[in-house]
Motif scaffolding. Structure first.
Motif, short mmCIF file in Angstrom:
data_model
loop_
_atom_site.label_atom_id
_atom_site.label_comp_id
_atom_site.label_asym_id
_atom_site.label_seq_id
_atom_site.Cartn_x
_atom_site.Cartn_y
_atom_site.Cartn_z
N TYR A 77 68.50 23.92 19.81
CA TYR A 77 69.85 23.89 20.40
C TYR A 77 69.78 23.30 21.80
O TYR A 77 70.58 22.44 22.15
CB TYR A 77 70.43 25.31 20.45
N ARG A 78 68.82 23.75 22.59
CA ARG A 78 68.69 23.23 23.96
C ARG A 78 68.38 21.74 23.95
O ARG A 78 68.92 20.98 24.75
CB ARG A 78 67.63 24.01 24.72
N MET A 79 67.54 21.32 23.01
CA MET A 79 67.20 19.91 22.91
C MET A 79 68.45 19.08 22.55
O MET A 79 68.73 18.06 23.17
CB MET A 79 66.12 19.71 21.85
N LEU A 80 69.21 19.55 21.56
CA LEU A 80 70.42 18.83 21.16
C LEU A 80 71.46 18.84 22.28
O LEU A 80 72.17 17.85 22.48
CB LEU A 80 71.02 19.44 19.89
N SER A 81 71.54 19.92 23.03
CA SER A 81 72.47 19.97 24.16
C SER A 81 72.11 18.90 25.19
O SER A 81 72.99 18.24 25.74
CB SER A 81 72.44 21.35 24.83
N GLY A 82 70.81 18.73 25.42
CA GLY A 82 70.36 17.67 26.33
C GLY A 82 70.70 16.29 25.80
O GLY A 82 71.12 15.40 26.55
N GLU A 83 70.53 16.10 24.49
CA GLU A 83 70.88 14.82 23.88
C GLU A 83 72.37 14.54 24.03
O GLU A 83 72.78 13.40 24.28
CB GLU A 83 70.50 14.81 22.40
N ILE A 84 73.19 15.56 23.86
CA ILE A 84 74.64 15.39 24.00
C ILE A 84 74.99 15.01 25.44
O ILE A 84 75.82 14.12 25.67
CB ILE A 84 75.39 16.65 23.52
N SER A 85 74.34 15.64 26.40
CA SER A 85 74.58 15.27 27.81
C SER A 85 74.23 13.81 28.05
O SER A 85 74.99 13.10 28.72
CB SER A 85 73.74 16.16 28.74
N ASN A 86 73.12 13.36 27.48
CA ASN A 86 72.75 11.95 27.61
C ASN A 86 73.76 11.05 26.93
O ASN A 86 74.11 9.97 27.45
CB ASN A 86 71.35 11.71 27.03
N LEU A 87 74.24 11.46 25.76
CA LEU A 87 75.25 10.67 25.06
C LEU A 87 76.54 10.57 25.86
O LEU A 87 77.18 9.51 25.88
CB LEU A 87 75.53 11.26 23.68
N ILE A 88 76.94 11.66 26.51
CA ILE A 88 78.16 11.62 27.33
C ILE A 88 78.01 10.57 28.43
O ILE A 88 78.94 9.79 28.69
CB ILE A 88 78.49 13.01 27.90
N GLU A 89 76.84 10.51 29.05
CA GLU A 89 76.62 9.49 30.09
C GLU A 89 76.65 8.09 29.49
O GLU A 89 77.24 7.17 30.06
CB GLU A 89 75.29 9.75 30.81
N GLN A 90 76.05 7.90 28.32
CA GLN A 90 76.10 6.59 27.65
C GLN A 90 77.53 6.23 27.28
O GLN A 90 77.93 5.06 27.39
CB GLN A 90 75.21 6.60 26.41
N ILE A 91 78.31 7.20 26.83
CA ILE A 91 79.72 6.97 26.50
C ILE A 91 80.48 6.56 27.76
O ILE A 91 81.30 5.64 27.73
CB ILE A 91 80.34 8.22 25.83
#
Length: 102
Positions: A77-91
């Motif tokens: 979950y923590r790993m995916l949360s980090g990935e989502i944060s990175n995706l938000i920045e890419q978005i």
């Protein structure tokens, strides 16, 4: 776990806010596949558009997290949360790039 729910909701709001800062014929109203398809069609986005791909990827990850049971909310979950944060920045970057070209 309420904080994980709040984090998912906050991430969804962040994505919608970032995408909708740009001028669109129709704003993105949600991260369900139907809402994303409607937004893509209304704004005539190409299926291969970076912004569209990133939004779909983030939506998929958020959906995956939403369907995890409490027992499964761990390091993954923590790993995916980090990935989502990175995706938000890419978005954010892809939306700004799209806005600059529009």
């Amino acid at each position: 776990m309420m904080s994980e729910f709040n984090n998912r909701v906050a991430a969804q709001r962040d994505i919608l806010r970032v995408v909708n800062r740009q001028k669109w014929r129709e704003e993105l109203f949600g991260l369900a596949s139907g809402a994303i398809d409607r937004w893509r069609n209304a704004n005539q986005l190409d299926e291969g558009a970076e912004l569209l791909i990133l939004v779909r990827r983030a939506a998929d990850k958020l959906f995956f997290l939403a369907n995890k049971s409490q027992e499964q909310i761990t390091e993954e979950y923590r790993m995916l949360s980090g990935e989502i944060s990175n995706l938000i920045e890419q978005i954010r970057l892809a939306a700004m790039d799209h806005g600059a070209r529009a």
